[in-house]
Design a protein around this motif. Structure first.
Motif, PDB file in Angstrom:
ATOM      1  N   ALA A 200       1.135  99.744  34.773  1.00 51.16           N
ATOM      2  CA  ALA A 200       0.011  98.849  34.508  1.00 51.16           C
ATOM      3  C   ALA A 200      -0.587  98.315  35.807  1.00 51.16           C
ATOM      4  CB  ALA A 200       0.472  97.693  33.618  1.00 51.16           C
ATOM      5  N   GLU A 201       0.252  98.139  36.822  1.00 55.08           N
ATOM      6  CA  GLU A 201      -0.226  97.565  38.081  1.00 55.08           C
ATOM      7  C   GLU A 201      -1.006  98.559  38.932  1.00 55.08           C
ATOM      8  OE1 GLU A 201       3.120  94.149  39.121  1.00 55.08           O
ATOM      9  OE2 GLU A 201       3.638  96.283  39.399  1.00 55.08           O
ATOM     10  N   VAL A 202      -0.789  99.851  38.720  1.00 57.44           N
ATOM     11  CA  VAL A 202      -1.482 100.838  39.556  1.00 57.44           C
ATOM     12  C   VAL A 202      -2.453 101.698  38.763  1.00 57.44           C
ATOM     13  CG1 VAL A 202       0.388 100.965  41.237  1.00 57.44           C
ATOM     14  CG2 VAL A 202       0.404 102.508  39.261  1.00 57.44           C
ATOM     15  N   LEU A 203      -2.536 101.500  37.450  1.00 60.07           N
ATOM     16  CA  LEU A 203      -3.407 102.324  36.617  1.00 60.07           C
ATOM     17  C   LEU A 203      -4.852 102.232  37.101  1.00 60.07           C
ATOM     18  CD1 LEU A 203      -3.268 104.164  34.119  1.00 60.07           C
ATOM     19  CD2 LEU A 203      -3.885 102.158  32.738  1.00 60.07           C
ATOM     20  N   HIS A 204      -5.483 103.413  37.268  1.00 59.05           N
ATOM     21  CA  HIS A 204      -6.868 103.562  37.718  1.00 59.05           C
ATOM     22  C   HIS A 204      -7.086 103.117  39.161  1.00 59.05           C
ATOM     23  CE1 HIS A 204      -7.651 104.536  33.627  1.00 59.05           C
ATOM     24  NE2 HIS A 204      -7.508 103.298  33.162  1.00 59.05           N
ATOM     25  N   LYS A 205      -6.014 102.827  39.885  1.00 63.22           N
ATOM     26  CA  LYS A 205      -6.144 102.477  41.305  1.00 63.22           C
ATOM     27  C   LYS A 205      -5.894 103.706  42.168  1.00 63.22           C
ATOM     28  CE  LYS A 205      -4.834  97.598  40.895  1.00 63.22           C
ATOM     29  NZ  LYS A 205      -3.895  96.530  41.346  1.00 63.22           N
ATOM     30  N   SER A 206      -6.256 103.589  43.433  1.00 62.78           N
ATOM     31  CA  SER A 206      -6.024 104.685  44.379  1.00 62.78           C
ATOM     32  C   SER A 206      -4.593 104.611  44.919  1.00 62.78           C
ATOM     33  CB  SER A 206      -7.007 104.585  45.546  1.00 62.78           C
ATOM     34  OG  SER A 206      -6.619 105.466  46.587  1.00 62.78           O
ATOM     35  N   PRO A 207      -3.970 105.774  45.212  1.00 65.36           N
ATOM     36  CA  PRO A 207      -2.631 105.751  45.831  1.00 65.36           C
ATOM     37  C   PRO A 207      -2.593 105.043  47.175  1.00 65.36           C
ATOM     38  CG  PRO A 207      -3.120 107.935  44.953  1.00 65.36           C
ATOM     39  CD  PRO A 207      -4.394 107.146  44.873  1.00 65.36           C
ATOM     40  N   SER A 208      -3.764 104.720  47.716  1.00 63.18           N
ATOM     41  CA  SER A 208      -3.785 103.999  48.996  1.00 63.18           C
ATOM     42  C   SER A 208      -3.181 102.613  48.875  1.00 63.18           C
ATOM     43  CB  SER A 208      -5.221 103.892  49.517  1.00 63.18           C
ATOM     44  OG  SER A 208      -6.027 103.155  48.608  1.00 63.18           O
ATOM     45  N   VAL A 209      -2.920 102.167  47.639  1.00 67.41           N
ATOM     46  CA  VAL A 209      -2.248 100.883  47.455  1.00 67.41           C
ATOM     47  C   VAL A 209      -0.860 100.902  48.091  1.00 67.41           C
ATOM     48  CG1 VAL A 209      -1.183 101.477  45.238  1.00 67.41           C
ATOM     49  CG2 VAL A 209      -1.734  99.090  45.751  1.00 67.41           C
TER      50      VAL A 209
END
Length: 721
Positions: A200-209
């Motif tokens: 849920a915390e990384v959904l639709h985010k870039s792996p650059s997180v």
């Protein structure tokens, strides 16, 4: 499919003489039913499932095209042709009992005992073709059943692939899936465990997180170029967990292509290699670094030295190598313990590293030896030498400060040898040898010094190395001989002798002990040489004991400090005494004042052991050391031997005369005998007699001579008496 062909099997079941007829001669109601069936069969021909209609007896009375095609291809009891009965023996491709189970199920439906029947079956040992069979009764008023068979092979294989993919996705490796734009669509549990991020915390985010910031744009540009070119990329990368901790990771990224050949998704698998990388780093550290000082070890030093030689040859600019050895480290290690010695080595490493530039190399060669490589120290040899000397001087100055070693505060100095290299022709081994030779020159210069390498120094070291070899050969081949120098009393009567060693070279020449004894002490060979001399002295005393004229003569033999401290000294001495019986009071062991520097209980115990055996102890070269008078009083001594350096100028030097007078007076006060060595003139003897000395040794009474000449001398002396 012709409607006539489809419904033909039903004719016998229909009424033969309908009240109303049609073009076929059938009643209108029946004609309507036949038309409906014909229409239904036409529709069923378009259905991919295999469908057949059974009458009340289980005979196939109608079938769609898919059933007929399947029947003609496979046949058997599970696909009977129209007009054939369903069921029978097992089908050859099916597991035992499958056909019978199908027959029993369909019969139950026909009998009305079950509302429907369904089963699945596969052909082939690896389930390469899978089907589902379903049987249901016909509509009310129509006896029989409808059987359908559907091919679900592809669906089953798809489900199997999904199951395998799901299992793989939940592997111990972290996994994430992104769309073509790099937005995260899914992650597995291992990803969450490794990174700390939930889906849920990384959904639709870039792996650059996950980026740690340790890699620049060039790194990522090369990564995506590899994926575009090869379809994948694999390597090590530093990422950041949710907690902020940066960790090493093994990452593999693969592109998933669509039907047009473009990327539709990216799948990444990642594993935390913190532990394995730490283990690899530890292995590398153990292989290339000294565990005590954390400095490069010999292996890494040789590699860097080789690189420095190559750089010198390419740049044509000189470099320098410094070879450093701590002064008197062994004494500190032996007296204060190895743990204190280790603390000193660790602090020495820190001070050395602080004295050089960041690009220079400081390495521990082993023990208390360190090596420093100084690159780019000048444009020519003169500049390089000046720069290297300045750094060495800084090291000497730094070492002048005390070292705090736990409860101890110690001072330590270093001897530093320097060699320059500027043409790239030397090997690493040659440079280390030259640095070692220069360091040895600094030791000989008095320690705590700096010395540069030169060819003459190397020739001297080579000569010493050859001397070491020759000494070992001389001992093995019996080239040493025992000489004897008479000792006399005030009346000139021979009262004993001193055993002295001489070396007859293979060419017949003699080498003085002054030339080889110091070297044998440095190499430790003095222990074996001393043992040999003790054997010769005891054998001579045994010989003298056989004749009344010589039975009372004493014989003195020198024992070096190294030999005296050897743990086997007392054992070997007793063995020699057992082999050669004589009056042990006639043997005098001469010890130098250097032995007294060791004020340990073990040293005093060893001296007391000599006294318990009846052996006398003479303190040789007295006056040249730093003996404490209070300490002398505690030692079991029998004699003091005045060093010849005081006797040489005794007649003309008031200071030497005063020293000798003091020694004699002190000896008498301690109830010790006194003997003076190096007496060459009657004037010297007379002064010594005047001062109270009663025993003498020197050229005035006889030079050191071989055993046979000593026997002749004693015979003549006894005859004159």
């Amino acid at each position: 499919m012709s409607s006539h062909r489809c419904i033909a099997p039903f004719h016998a079941a229909l009424e033969p003489h309908p009240p109303q007829t049609c073009a076929w001669g059938l009643p209108r109601p029946i004609q309507d039913k036949l038309m409906a069936v014909s229409f239904a069969c036409a529709v069923l021909d378009a259905v991919p499932q295999q469908i057949a209609v059974l009458d009340a007896n289980g005979v196939v009375v109608a079938a769609n095209a898919a059933w007929r095609d399947y029947s003609s291809a496979r046949g058997g009891p599970l696909a009977p042709a129209i007009g054939a009965s369903f069921g029978g023996a097992d089908h050859g491709d099916l597991p035992a009992g499958e056909a019978a189970r199908a027959k029993a199920g369909i019969e139950a439906v026909l009998a009305g005992s079950v509302p429907q029947f369904a089963m699945e079956f596969c052909f082939g040992g690896e389930c390469t073709a899978c089907y589902s069979l379903q049987a249901m009764p016909l509509c009310e008023g129509w006896p029989g059943a409808v059987v359908s068979i559907a091919d679900f092979t592809e669906r089953k294989q798809h489900l199997e692939r999904q199951r395998i993919a799901a299992i793989a996705f939940e592997s111990p490796q972290g996994m994430l899936i992104t769309d073509a734009q790099g937005r995260i669509l899914q992650v597995n549990a291992a990803f969450t465990e490794i990174t700390g991020y939930t889906q849920a915390e990384v959904l639709h985010k870039s792996p650059s997180v996950l980026s740690s910031g340790r890699h620049g744009p060039d790194f990522y540009r090369a990564m995506w170029q590899s994926i575009a070119r090869n379809g994948s990329w694999e390597g090590e990368i530093w990422n950041r967990r949710k907690s902020g901790e940066v960790y090493p990771e093994r990452l593999h990224i693969a592109a998933v292509l669509d039907e047009k050949g473009g990327p539709s998704h990216y799948v990444a698998s990642l594993s935390d290699i913190t532990l394995s990388k730490a283990a690899n780093d530890e292995i590398k550290s153990l292989a290339f670094y000294d565990p005590l000082t954390r400095l490069p070890n010999r292996r890494l030093l040789m590699d860097r030295l080789g690189q420095a030689i190559t750089a010198v040859a390419r740049q044509r600019r000189p470099a320098a190598l410094m070879f450093l050895d701590l002064d008197n480290f062994k004494m500190l290690n032996d007296t204060l313990g190895h743990s204190v010695g280790d603390q000193l080595l660790a602090q020495v490493a820190q001070r050395l590293a602080a004295c050089v530039r960041e690009g220079d190399t400081v390495a521990r060669l082993g023990g208390d030896e360190f090596v420093v490589i100084l690159e780019q120290v000048g444009d020519d040899a003169l500049d390089a030498a000046a720069h290297a000397r300045a750094i060495a001087g800084g090291i000497i100055a730094t070492f002048a400060l005390p070292f705090e070693l736990g409860m101890h505060v110690c001072r330590s100095t270093a001897s530093i040898g320097i060699t320059l290299f500027d043409h790239g022709e030397q090997t690493p081994g040659e440079l280390l040898m030259q640095g070692d030779i220069a360091m040895y020159g600094a030791k000989q210069a008095g320690r705590n010094a700096i010395c540069f390498y030169d060819k003459e120094m190397q020739d001297k070291i080579a000569a010493q190395a050859q001397l070491d070899i020759d000494l070992g050969i001389a001992l093995e081949l019996g080239q040493f001989e025992a000489f004897y120098q008479p000792q006399v009393d005030r009346g000139g009567r021979t009262c004993g002798a001193e055993a002295l060693i001489r070396w007859r070279k293979p060419d017949g020449s003699w080498m003085s002990p002054a030339q080889f004894i110091p070297r044998s002490e440095e190499t430790g060979l003095i222990v074996d040489i001393g043992d040999w001399m003790l054997e010769q002295a005891c054998a001579k005393l045994q010989q003298w004991a056989q004749h009344p004229a010589t039975a009372a003569l004493t014989l003195a033999v020198n024992v070096s400090a190294l030999q005296f401290r050897h743990p086997d000294f007392s054992t070997k001495l007793r063995a020699v005494l057992d082999r050669h019986p004589f009056n042990r009071a006639l043997l005098k062991i001469e010890l130098t004042e250097g032995v007294l520097l060791d004020k340990s209980a073990a040293m005093i115990d060893c001296m007391n052991m000599l006294r318990s055996l009846g052996i006398r102890i003479s303190l040789d070269d007295f006056g040249t050391g730093y003996s404490s008078l209070q300490y002398l009083k505690r030692l079991p001594l029998d004699q003091l031997k005045i060093d010849q350096s005081f006797v040489r100028e005794l007649v003309t030097s008031p200071s030497d005369r005063a020293i000798v007078k003091t020694i004699i007076a002190m000896a008498h006060s301690l109830n010790l005998d006194v003997i003076a060595e190096g007496v060459e003139t009657t004037a010297q003897r007379d002064v010594l007699c005047e001062l109270g000395c009663v025993h003498f040794q020197g050229y005035l009474f006889g030079r050191p001579m071989p055993a046979d000449l000593m026997d002749d001398h004693l015979a003549g002396s006894m005859a004159a008496a």
